[in-house]
Design a protein around this motif. Structure first.
Motif, short mmCIF file in Angstrom:
data_model
loop_
_atom_site.label_atom_id
_atom_site.label_comp_id
_atom_site.label_asym_id
_atom_site.label_seq_id
_atom_site.Cartn_x
_atom_site.Cartn_y
_atom_site.Cartn_z
N LEU A 1 20.23 -14.10 8.15
CA LEU A 1 19.00 -13.31 8.01
C LEU A 1 18.98 -12.16 9.03
N LEU A 2 19.32 -12.45 10.27
CA LEU A 2 19.33 -11.40 11.29
C LEU A 2 20.33 -10.30 10.97
N ASN A 3 21.52 -10.69 10.51
CA ASN A 3 22.54 -9.69 10.16
C ASN A 3 22.09 -8.81 9.00
N SER A 4 21.38 -9.38 8.05
CA SER A 4 20.87 -8.59 6.93
C SER A 4 19.83 -7.58 7.41
N ILE A 5 18.97 -7.99 8.33
CA ILE A 5 17.98 -7.07 8.89
C ILE A 5 18.70 -5.96 9.67
N ILE B 1 6.82 -7.50 10.79
CA ILE B 1 6.19 -6.20 10.54
C ILE B 1 7.34 -5.20 10.50
N ALA B 2 7.41 -4.46 9.40
CA ALA B 2 8.51 -3.52 9.23
C ALA B 2 8.04 -2.29 8.47
N GLN B 3 8.86 -1.26 8.55
CA GLN B 3 8.58 0.02 7.91
C GLN B 3 9.91 0.65 7.51
N SER B 4 9.93 1.30 6.36
CA SER B 4 11.09 2.08 5.95
C SER B 4 10.66 3.07 4.89
N LYS B 5 11.60 3.89 4.44
CA LYS B 5 11.28 4.86 3.39
C LYS B 5 11.01 4.19 2.06
N ASP B 6 11.54 3.00 1.85
CA ASP B 6 11.31 2.24 0.61
C ASP B 6 11.26 0.76 0.95
N GLY C 1 0.86 -1.18 0.00
CA GLY C 1 0.00 0.00 0.00
C GLY C 1 0.89 1.22 0.00
N ASP C 2 0.86 1.98 1.05
CA ASP C 2 1.78 3.10 1.24
C ASP C 2 3.16 2.49 1.51
N PRO C 3 4.12 2.66 0.60
CA PRO C 3 5.42 1.99 0.77
C PRO C 3 6.21 2.45 1.98
N GLU C 4 5.77 3.53 2.63
CA GLU C 4 6.46 4.01 3.83
C GLU C 4 5.72 3.63 5.11
N ALA C 5 4.57 2.96 4.99
CA ALA C 5 3.79 2.55 6.16
C ALA C 5 4.29 1.18 6.65
N SER D 1 19.35 1.76 6.09
CA SER D 1 18.14 2.24 5.42
C SER D 1 17.09 2.78 6.39
N GLY D 2 17.37 2.71 7.67
CA GLY D 2 16.38 3.16 8.64
C GLY D 2 15.21 2.21 8.77
#
Length: 179
Positions: free
Chosen positions: A37-41, A65-70, A9-13, A48-49
């Motif tokens: 996997l954990l290190n990549s996150i 569940i995650a959120q970022s600018k992109d 949806g909203d790519p920043e949500a 990337s915030g």
């Protein structure tokens, strides 16, 4: 079957997502592959915030569940990087059974590598309310309980349930949304 596409949806949500290994192959049965996997996150959190609200990693999938600018691009980067590192790991340790399965199920259009680790898509669902966020977190944290692996969510090492119980977890998790 054609390529699956899942729209954010909203790519920043914040979004609830499921990332599943190809044909539900048990890739995350070793601490070393989970650590990839954990290190990549963690990298995406720093660079990337990426903000993680919750997660659980099981042997063949991850709910989070995650959120970022992109977020769509960050998920793509996560899957691409971890796939390469996981294949490298299995090749280094001669884990032929898993490699054979990842090679056999590889989609024909994946011509850049002989293996495919992740199924396409991540089934993103935009989080539109605090109630929805709580519901998805409960689902995430109860996943290993419902599968009969543990009795209490905080007993699962690879989960944010510990973060929500004011205990140290393996990832930085944003819990301040609770107010």
């Amino acid at each position: 079957m054609g390529r699956s596409r899942y729209d954010f949806g909203d790519p920043e949500a914040p979004h609830f997502m499921t990332c599943t290994t190809l044909d539900w192959t048990p890739v995350f049965t070793r601490p070393d592959t989970v650590e990839i996997l954990l290190n990549s996150i963690r990298f995406l959190q720093r660079e990337s915030g990426l903000k993680v609200y919750g997660y659980v990693i099981l042997e063949n999938h991850m709910h989070w569940i995650a959120q970022s600018k992109d977020l769509p691009n960050d998920v793509k980067r996560l899957k691409s990087f971890t796939a390469r590192k996981i294949v490298d790991y299995f090749e280094e340790f001669h884990v032929r059974g898993v490699l054979d399965k990842l090679a056999y199920g590889r989609k024909r259009h994946k011509s850049d590598c002989g293996y495919q680790v992740w199924q396409e898509g991540s089934h993103p669902q935009e989080i539109v309310s605090a109630d929805m966020l709580r519901q998805k977190l409960d689902y995430i944290h109860m996943n290993p309980v419902m599968r009969g692996y543990i009795d209490e969510p905080t007993c699962w090492r690879y989960s944010s349930a510990r973060n929500y119980a004011d205990r140290d977890g393996l990832l930085e998790v944003f819990v301040d949304w609770m107010g």
